[in-house]
Design a protein around this motif. Structure first.
Motif, short mmCIF file in Angstrom:
data_model
loop_
_atom_site.label_atom_id
_atom_site.label_comp_id
_atom_site.label_asym_id
_atom_site.label_seq_id
_atom_site.Cartn_x
_atom_site.Cartn_y
_atom_site.Cartn_z
N ALA B 589 38.74 34.91 40.60
CA ALA B 589 38.50 33.69 41.67
C ALA B 589 38.63 34.74 43.53
N VAL B 590 39.91 35.49 43.01
CA VAL B 590 39.95 36.62 44.42
C VAL B 590 39.04 37.29 44.11
N ARG B 592 35.79 38.02 42.69
CA ARG B 592 34.63 37.82 43.05
C ARG B 592 34.15 36.57 44.60
N ASP B 593 34.75 35.93 44.98
CA ASP B 593 34.59 35.55 46.29
C ASP B 593 35.72 36.68 47.58
N ALA B 594 36.09 37.16 47.53
CA ALA B 594 36.94 38.04 48.22
C ALA B 594 37.20 39.40 48.63
#
Lengths: 321, 623
Positions: B589-590, B592-594
């Motif tokens: 998640a981190v 891919r997103d941030a």
């Protein structure tokens, strides 16, 4: 900083700038063209954690703890540098945002010593539920110079049973600074302050890459052999205590550093006619640190070696009395 | 700028290597003989220093090629010549795997141990250790493992670098046991120039398949002859581009619905139009030939075997987007392509196809070749621009995009090699013919790099929309008729496809619908003998090694991801598998997103897809 004042990035008087309407967490906000999403969030009182952001430096948006969700954007965006655009719909507390912020804090807390990074950081770690321990026990610290010799594209692949960290012995190669890179979150602030955002000395830069990236002089030579002019502007912007006055580091090592007992006195530097304001941090009638206010119009928080470290004469005279 | 440069002097060898790139120093200020006038006149200044900073990487290459590493004295001399702070130059040098900042042996073998070669022939380390000792030695011949060298169809490869005036750079592929033995026996008597030229495997050409378009000249046209290139249809596209003019070319690209082949599938016509219309001048065009995605060798085959095509295509890009200067950024691991492209550009210049008046159009355009230095991240377009500018190859935050603020902050059109060669196809065959191939949304053909456990590894060209099954069948299926375990599609930044998903349509929309990506056209075939967890850890190691380190999610996240894979591999996760799965999901998640750029945003893609498909031992859903 007042949000509506002209910034270094855009010196146009605020009154001449177009107004931009957007929403933050459903609340309508009006900012001026050139303002960032962080400006918009602060204007409506929404707290956004930041680590690598500082009002006096150009945003580098590398820590990613300030990310927010903008409707229509594939990924989250860094609020510190993303300019506000008309009609943007910004979410600061969605699951995606909270997960990424939690993970950024967790990744840092599991690899860097954040114990001097300030109360806000500890509070965010608790609020976002970042758990450094789930990455495993911290690996043994590196030997002095080991991380500085890491070769790009190569590293020892471990067994994963301990979490790699940046821990290593502090560097002390001169009388004025200590560099404890166990505390370095690689926010680039010191590099910016040493380089084009303030001092234009370029004594340090980011070297290496990936998890081995680090702040370094050329070939890791000591500061006395580097271009360093000991202005201390890197210390002034360091958010985690990685860069520190030796006077402070020594008192901390003795367990004698006590900010509650310190008095901060604002004065004007006596060395030349520029008029830099100094803040003398005094503990037990001894100057232990010198800073300058970030919002001071002359310094923006920056000083030269004389203002920053030339205070010994005051103490030397007292010793002579 | 006041420079404080090391007191260690550069050797005569180092100075002459740097001077060969930068010219003789102009004055005592720039490291030359100190003349009387130097005491009275200051040369240079910050602006001139900024203007010359783009020469940093070529100067560092000169040191590396001559003495085998970038020494303190050598770096200091480069800094004096370029008016650059040593810490800054060191930051740049230490970001590249092909620049050493510690002494190294005279001959260094960079041996591929990446996914495709590993899947085909296993880990090369044990044999190399037996022959040459541990990695990173400083003896006359040393070796070190390398990420993908782009010769995946051979199943093994080594980049041989020999420092010195009699040195050179060459690739040996395949780098099998017999070749290893030969090279080790030669030791420091090894003559790099005498090594055999590696070949390209293109099975469709061996079969005489008439449907290939981008590959039609490969292996059939003399790569050293511009006349042979022209006789084979070369420079027809440029002629047509000159006739059509910029607006006409852009209209053709839009009608052809050409989408960029670099990974983002952005419409090429729209990109070119944005740059062409930008009122800020000058404009630049850049060819991204920094192919480094593990398992990818398509651009290499085109660059080595059809070098004039890229020169022609970049010229068209320049004329169309209003640029007079182009840069061809070639990965440092492709010495043969560098030789052939350099020759092609010189030949084109001599014929008036580059220079003051391109093909009699009255327009000026020339190009410069820049060699990368071993950094996957430099293939990210904004990191590539920073690399050309002499900065660390760190991606920039987007927006702004290169079309507005690109090279030297000017409007810049940057395209992948395959995209540029598609432009030739659009212009020679016409947009209608191009758009009639492929699917309505994904037009044209696409190159696929088949490697690993496949019967006929090599480069294949098929219309977009072809099924993965059909592509695999063209390549003869799994080697030795063994069962297929999975296919790594799209590269290390791509994902896995199981044997039950072979009907996947190889088009941009088909891949998207299946939750996959075509990436750079990588198809690594994995049979039942390949240990996927080992492969995944190699992928995790790759991203850990190649992250630039700028943003927290990627810098620390890739390290943590590798640690999880190491635990899984050691089977030590024990009773905390749920914890490991949650950790991988959070890291995904981190990342891919941030993360700032595409590297971080896809660093967990392969691992995530493997977990989702139940391919990781011990991490199946519900376990």
């Amino acid at each position: 900083m007042t949000i509506t004042s002209p910034t270094a990035a855009d010196p146009t008087p605020v009154s001449l700038r177009r107004r931009i309407e957007l929403s933050v967490d459903g609340q309508p906000v009006t900012v001026h063209e050139g303002d960032t999403l962080l400006d918009a969030c602060r204007q409506v009182g929404v707290e956004v954690p930041t680590l690598c952001f500082l009002e006096t430096l150009a945003p580098v948006n590398v820590c990613r703890v300030c990310v927010v969700e903008v409707e229509g954007s594939r990924t989250l965006v860094p609020s510190c540098s993303r300019k506000a655009e008309p009609g943007m719909s910004v979410q600061t507390a969605s699951d995606r945002v909270r997960t990424s912020r939690r993970m950024v804090l967790e990744l840092l807390a599991s690899s860097v010593d954040l114990s001097l990074a300030g109360d806000d950081v500890q509070r965010w770690i608790a609020e976002y539920g970042a758990r450094a321990d789930r990455h495993g026990p911290a690996a043994a610290p590196a030997a002095a110079g080991e991380r500085d010799r890491a070769r790009p594209g190569h590293h020892h692949v471990g067994d994963g049973l301990s979490a790699a960290t940046v821990h290593q012995p502090a560097k002390r190669d001169n009388e004025l600074y200590q560099r404890d890179y166990s505390r370095c979150i690689l926010c680039y602030k010191c590099v910016e302050a040493c380089g084009e955002d303030a001092q234009n000395t370029f004594a340090i830069a980011v070297a290496g890459r990936g998890f081995d990236a680090r702040i370094s002089t050329e070939f890791d030579v000591g500061l006395p052999d580097s271009a360093c002019v000991y202005c201390g502007n890197c210390i002034a912007v360091c958010p985690t205590g990685a860069l520190m006055f030796t006077s402070e580091a020594d008192l901390r090592a003795e367990g004698a550093w006590d900010e509650d007992r310190q008095q901060v006195t604002r004065t004007v530097c006596p060395y030349c006619g520029v008029g830099c304001n100094l803040e003398l941090h005094v503990q037990d009638n001894t100057i232990v640190k010198v800073t300058s206010p970030l919002d001071h119009e002359v310094t923006s928080g920056n000083l030269c070696v004389k203002g920053r470290f030339g205070f010994q004469f005051a103490q030397a005279r007292r010793a002579a009395d | 700028m006041d420079l404080r440069v090391t007191r260690v002097p550069a050797t005569a060898d180092e100075r002459s290597a740097v001077d060969a790139v930068l010219g003789e120093p102009e004055s005592g200020w720039a490291g030359g003989e100190r003349a009387a006038v130097d005491g009275h006149v200051a040369f240079g200044g910050l602006r001139r220093a900024e203007e010359r900073r783009h020469l940093l990487l070529p100067a560092l290459h000169a040191l590396q090629d001559r003495v085998g590493w970038v020494s303190e004295g050598g770096l200091g001399y480069v800094c004096t010549r370029l008016d650059l702070a040593p810490a800054v130059a060191y930051g740049v040098a230490s970001a590249y795997a092909l620049l050493a900042t510690e002494p190294a042996g005279q001959v260094v073998l960079h041996v591929c141990d990446d996914v495709a070669c590993r899947a085909a022939t296993g880990d090369p380390a044990p044999l190399l250790e037996a022959n040459l000792g541990p990695t990173g030695g400083t003896g006359p011949v040393s070796w070190q493992p390398s990420p993908c060298l782009g010769y995946c169809e051979h199943g093994s490869a080594a980049l041989v670098l020999r420092a010195g005036t009699d040195g050179g750079r060459a690739t040996v592929a395949p780098f099998d046991v017999a070749r290893q033995g030969e090279l080790v026996a030669l030791g420091d008597r090894l003559d790099v120039q005498a090594l055999p030229t590696p070949l390209a495997l293109v099975p469709q050409l061996e079969r005489g398949d008439p449907s290939v378009r981008l590959l039609r000249r490969v292996g059939r046209v003399d790569v050293a002859s511009i006349d042979a290139y022209r006789a084979a249809g070369g420079y027809e596209a440029l002629r047509r581009a000159v006739e059509l003019g910029p607006a006409g070319v852009i209209a053709e690209l839009k009608d052809a619905k050409l989408l960029g082949r670099g990974g983002a599938a952005f419409p090429t016509g729209v990109k070119w139009e944005t740059v062409a219309r930008n009122p800020r001048r000058p404009h630049y065009v850049v060819a991204n030939a920094d192919e480094s995605e593990p398992g990818t060798f398509k651009d290499r085959v085109l660059l080595e075997h059809d070098p004039f095509a890229l020169v022609e295509a970049l010229t068209i890009a320049g004329l169309t987007m209003g640029a007079e200067q182009g840069f061809l950024y070639l990965r440092g691991e492709y010495p043969l392509a560098e030789q052939r492209l350099t020759h092609a550009a010189e030949a084109a210049r001599r014929r008036g196809l580059l220079g003051e008046d391109v093909m009699g159009s009255g327009l000026r355009f020339d190009l410069e070749l820049r060699r990368g230095a071993g950094a996957y991240i430099a293939g990210e377009e904004t990191a590539l621009l920073n690399s050309i500018e002499g900065r660390r190859p760190e991606p920039r935050n987007k927006p702004p995009f290169p079309a507005d603020h690109g090279l030297f902050d000017r409007p810049t059109g940057i395209n992948n090699v395959e995209t540029l060669l598609c432009v030739l196809d659009v212009l020679t065959g016409g947009s209608a013919a191009f758009a009639s191939t492929g699917t309505p949304q994904s037009t044209g053909t696409r190159l696929f790099c088949l490697s690993g456990k496949v019967a006929s590894p090599g480069l294949y060209e098929v219309p977009l929309g072809t099924s993965l099954r059909s592509l695999l069948e063209q390549a003869g299926g799994v080697a030795d008729g063994r069962p297929l375990q999975a296919i790594l599609l799209g590269g290390a930044a791509g994902g896995f496809v199981g044997p039950d998903e072979l009907d996947l349509e190889l088009s941009f929309e088909g891949a998207r619908a299946a939750g996959a990506t075509l990436g750079s056209g990588v198809v690594v075939v994995l049979d039942d003998t390949v240990d996927l967890t080992v492969l995944l850890r190699r992928i995790a190691q790759f991203f850990r090694d190649e992250s630039c380190g700028q943003c927290v999610p990627c810098r620390v996240g890739t390290q943590r991801q590798e640690e999880v894979l190491a635990r899984l591999l050691a089977g030590r996760a024990g009773g905390v598998l749920a914890g490991e799965r949650a950790l991988l999901a959070d890291l995904d998640a981190v990342l891919r997103d941030a993360s700032i750029c595409g590297l971080g945003q896809t660093a967990s893609a392969a691992v995530t897809s493997a977990v989702r498909r139940g391919l990781v031992a011990g991490l199946q859903e519900g376990s």
